[in-house]
Motif scaffolding. Sequence first.
Motif, PDB file in Angstrom:
ATOM      1  N   ASP A 252      -6.003   8.814  -1.369  1.00  0.00           N
ATOM      2  CA  ASP A 252      -7.004   8.721  -0.314  1.00  0.00           C
ATOM      3  C   ASP A 252      -6.294   8.382   1.001  1.00  0.00           C
ATOM      4  N   PRO A 253      -6.882   8.758   2.131  1.00  0.00           N
ATOM      5  CA  PRO A 253      -6.221   8.561   3.434  1.00  0.00           C
ATOM      6  C   PRO A 253      -5.805   7.119   3.700  1.00  0.00           C
ATOM      7  N   GLU A 254      -6.603   6.162   3.243  1.00  0.00           N
ATOM      8  CA  GLU A 254      -6.253   4.758   3.467  1.00  0.00           C
ATOM      9  C   GLU A 254      -4.932   4.415   2.785  1.00  0.00           C
ATOM     10  N   SER A 255      -4.753   4.912   1.569  1.00  0.00           N
ATOM     11  CA  SER A 255      -3.508   4.665   0.851  1.00  0.00           C
ATOM     12  C   SER A 255      -2.335   5.336   1.554  1.00  0.00           C
ATOM     13  N   VAL A 256      -2.569   6.532   2.092  1.00  0.00           N
ATOM     14  CA  VAL A 256      -1.517   7.228   2.842  1.00  0.00           C
ATOM     15  C   VAL A 256      -1.045   6.374   4.008  1.00  0.00           C
ATOM     16  N   LEU A 257      -1.978   5.840   4.773  1.00  0.00           N
ATOM     17  CA  LEU A 257      -1.625   5.038   5.944  1.00  0.00           C
ATOM     18  C   LEU A 257      -0.927   3.739   5.546  1.00  0.00           C
ATOM     19  N   GLN A 258      -1.362   3.158   4.437  1.00  0.00           N
ATOM     20  CA  GLN A 258      -0.697   1.951   3.951  1.00  0.00           C
ATOM     21  C   GLN A 258       0.735   2.240   3.536  1.00  0.00           C
ATOM     22  N   THR A 259       0.943   3.382   2.893  1.00  0.00           N
ATOM     23  CA  THR A 259       2.296   3.746   2.459  1.00  0.00           C
ATOM     24  C   THR A 259       3.193   4.044   3.653  1.00  0.00           C
ATOM     25  N   VAL A 260       2.667   4.722   4.666  1.00  0.00           N
ATOM     26  CA  VAL A 260       3.448   5.001   5.872  1.00  0.00           C
ATOM     27  C   VAL A 260       3.899   3.692   6.520  1.00  0.00           C
ATOM     28  N   SER A 261       3.000   2.718   6.619  1.00  0.00           N
ATOM     29  CA  SER A 261       3.357   1.408   7.181  1.00  0.00           C
ATOM     30  C   SER A 261       4.375   0.691   6.300  1.00  0.00           C
ATOM     31  N   TRP A 262       4.211   0.821   5.000  1.00  0.00           N
ATOM     32  CA  TRP A 262       5.126   0.205   4.037  1.00  0.00           C
ATOM     33  C   TRP A 262       6.530   0.785   4.165  1.00  0.00           C
ATOM     34  N   ILE A 263       6.618   2.100   4.371  1.00  0.00           N
ATOM     35  CA  ILE A 263       7.917   2.758   4.560  1.00  0.00           C
ATOM     36  C   ILE A 263       8.600   2.222   5.814  1.00  0.00           C
ATOM     37  N   GLU A 264       7.829   2.071   6.893  1.00  0.00           N
ATOM     38  CA  GLU A 264       8.386   1.588   8.158  1.00  0.00           C
ATOM     39  C   GLU A 264       8.948   0.168   8.039  1.00  0.00           C
ATOM     40  N   LYS A 265       8.346  -0.644   7.173  1.00  0.00           N
ATOM     41  CA  LYS A 265       8.731  -2.054   7.056  1.00  0.00           C
ATOM     42  C   LYS A 265       9.864  -2.283   6.058  1.00  0.00           C
ATOM     43  N   ASN A 266      10.253  -1.268   5.318  1.00  0.00           N
ATOM     44  CA  ASN A 266      11.271  -1.439   4.284  1.00  0.00           C
ATOM     45  C   ASN A 266      12.537  -0.653   4.606  1.00  0.00           C
ATOM     46  N   ASP A 267      13.635  -1.088   4.025  1.00  0.00           N
ATOM     47  CA  ASP A 267      14.909  -0.403   4.200  1.00  0.00           C
ATOM     48  C   ASP A 267      14.870   0.934   3.466  1.00  0.00           C
ATOM     49  N   ILE A 268      15.154   1.997   4.189  1.00  0.00           N
ATOM     50  CA  ILE A 268      15.005   3.339   3.632  1.00  0.00           C
ATOM     51  C   ILE A 268      15.964   3.581   2.469  1.00  0.00           C
ATOM     52  N   ASN A 269      17.154   2.992   2.504  1.00  0.00           N
ATOM     53  CA  ASN A 269      18.115   3.171   1.416  1.00  0.00           C
ATOM     54  C   ASN A 269      17.668   2.458   0.145  1.00  0.00           C
ATOM     55  N   GLN A 270      17.018   1.305   0.311  1.00  0.00           N
ATOM     56  CA  GLN A 270      16.495   0.609  -0.859  1.00  0.00           C
ATOM     57  C   GLN A 270      15.344   1.398  -1.485  1.00  0.00           C
ATOM     58  N   LEU A 271      14.504   1.963  -0.644  1.00  0.00           N
ATOM     59  CA  LEU A 271      13.414   2.788  -1.157  1.00  0.00           C
ATOM     60  C   LEU A 271      13.955   4.014  -1.880  1.00  0.00           C
ATOM     61  N   ARG A 272      15.007   4.587  -1.332  1.00  0.00           N
ATOM     62  CA  ARG A 272      15.627   5.755  -1.957  1.00  0.00           C
ATOM     63  C   ARG A 272      16.126   5.423  -3.359  1.00  0.00           C
ATOM     64  N   SER A 273      16.781   4.273  -3.517  1.00  0.00           N
ATOM     65  CA  SER A 273      17.323   3.891  -4.820  1.00  0.00           C
ATOM     66  C   SER A 273      16.211   3.636  -5.831  1.00  0.00           C
ATOM     67  N   ARG A 274      15.040   3.203  -5.357  1.00  0.00           N
ATOM     68  CA  ARG A 274      13.926   2.911  -6.259  1.00  0.00           C
ATOM     69  C   ARG A 274      13.234   4.165  -6.759  1.00  0.00           C
ATOM     70  N   THR A 275      13.363   5.254  -6.025  1.00  0.00           N
ATOM     71  CA  THR A 275      12.658   6.479  -6.403  1.00  0.00           C
ATOM     72  C   THR A 275      13.579   7.624  -6.800  1.00  0.00           C
ATOM     73  N   GLY A 276      14.884   7.454  -6.609  1.00  0.00           N
ATOM     74  CA  GLY A 276      15.817   8.520  -6.976  1.00  0.00           C
ATOM     75  C   GLY A 276      15.785   9.715  -6.048  1.00  0.00           C
ATOM     76  N   THR A 277      15.281   9.537  -4.833  1.00  0.00           N
ATOM     77  CA  THR A 277      15.223  10.622  -3.858  1.00  0.00           C
ATOM     78  C   THR A 277      16.607  10.871  -3.268  1.00  0.00           C
ATOM     79  N   SER A 278      16.941  12.134  -3.009  1.00  0.00           N
ATOM     80  CA  SER A 278      18.260  12.450  -2.459  1.00  0.00           C
ATOM     81  C   SER A 278      18.394  11.875  -1.060  1.00  0.00           C
ATOM     82  N   ALA A 279      19.638  11.603  -0.648  1.00  0.00           N
ATOM     83  CA  ALA A 279      19.895  11.047   0.682  1.00  0.00           C
ATOM     84  C   ALA A 279      19.447  12.010   1.777  1.00  0.00           C
ATOM     85  N   ALA A 280      19.717  13.309   1.569  1.00  0.00           N
ATOM     86  CA  ALA A 280      19.338  14.297   2.581  1.00  0.00           C
ATOM     87  C   ALA A 280      17.827  14.357   2.759  1.00  0.00           C
TER      88      ALA A 280
END
Length: 513
Positions: A252-280
Amino acid sequence: MTAKPRSQSDDWDPFGRSIFDSASPRALARVGVVDVGSNSVRMVVFDGAARSPAYFYNEKVMAGLGQGLAETGRLSPQGRERALSALRRFALLAKGMGIEPLTCVATAAMREAADGPEFRKLAEKETGLKLHVIDGQEEARLSAQGVLLGWPEAEGLVCDIGGSSMELAEVRNGQVGRRSTSPLGPFRLQMIKGGKKQITAHIRNLMGDLADQMGRDHDRIYLVGGSWRAIARLDMERRKYPMTVLHEYRIDPESVLQTVSWIEKNDINQLRSRTGTSAARMALVPLASQVLRELMHQFTPKEIAISSYGIREGLLYEQMPDRLRRRDPLLEACRHAERTMARMPGFGKKLFGFIQPVFATATDAQLRLVKAACLLHDTTWRAHPDYRAEACFDNVTRANMGALSHPERVFLGLALLHRYKNSRTGSAMAPIFGLLSDTQLQEAEVLGKAMRFGAMFAIHSPQNAGALTLYPTRNLLELSLTKHGVGLFGEVAEARFLSLAAALKAESVVHGR
């Protein structure tokens, strides 16, 4: 289950005769496509004539052709080398698989770069692959067709984000309507001067223009593209969602906006390691998140759906005849699975005919899942008996099948688990069961136990051995045995019949013995 009663004489397959009996779909048995995008170069080979695509081969190289394009007007030198190397390999792989020619399309980076035509000629000379450079309108159309391949009833707005552009297309009644393209890809946004404030203003202006063109009355937006999928995976991580299948993930849109804010507040490399997303891929997520936030603000949808299908699947859809497009992707995938993996292909239809009276008041959507379960009921028979129930649950909940929501995946998986096992107590899959209501859990158990009884009652056809009748108002399940069925209704068969009655919370009676 409540709805209009169905006649048991109705043909169980609403789409008619199996496509596997026809020669023309067999010509689609092996279809190879290559997508040369601004960020990645990918080759996919689809296998089998099923309406739901089966991926025979899938390889991606994050070449980054469009990196720096907005600043230099040219393709990335390193990206050119990596893309050319990938195309050489793909051409050789296709030749080895006997797939010639490959269908190759190139999108924003190739069509906008000054050296795009020169690189296209070089690629064709060195690999033999003919690259079709498509414009933004065509890119939007093909992406939307990919969504229609996965959701024949899709209605709303398809939004496909790449490295250098973002396309929008309207889908309704199985058709692609209005389309638009914009330079809202992360590579383009990286070149905006003035920091986050200027980037935000730039995105807002472009998104406003898109909303004016496409309209703001779309209840659902289908998100296509690697950056969107990376954000969806982060949404799952933030919410502790019990599944990681991205296709048909609803937000739902509310969850989308919460996740976008959550991404902004967290270290992107730590988030990457938690989800296995490629660096690129992860490097583009912050800018893509800003685009997504504005997409929510400008279009105000009620729901977001993540699609793993896009331009490549759109190319496959392009080659399908209309009669094939109209078929149900889920049932076709299940029929293909039964044909290739079950001990007795064709038994699923007979099983459905036998247990259908238990679901006489089911809705069309519910009956569709009953049909799918019957087709899949024997496709994990090779698994060890101790793990067969969990194996079939895992196979279905993680299967690459379209037109199947996450709750429907769990429903099918749980029904198949109960086809092999009476109780789900203590199952390692229990956290996923939470996607179903108590009513749905009970209905899945009934379906599983109906299949558990019918599948072993008679080898060739349970309909020749007896007939089931459910009397909801009398709370009674009746089994009428034929002469042939009397000898088949042994101790184990009786125990399974009684287990089905117990799941229905009904009394039981057996006639004919």
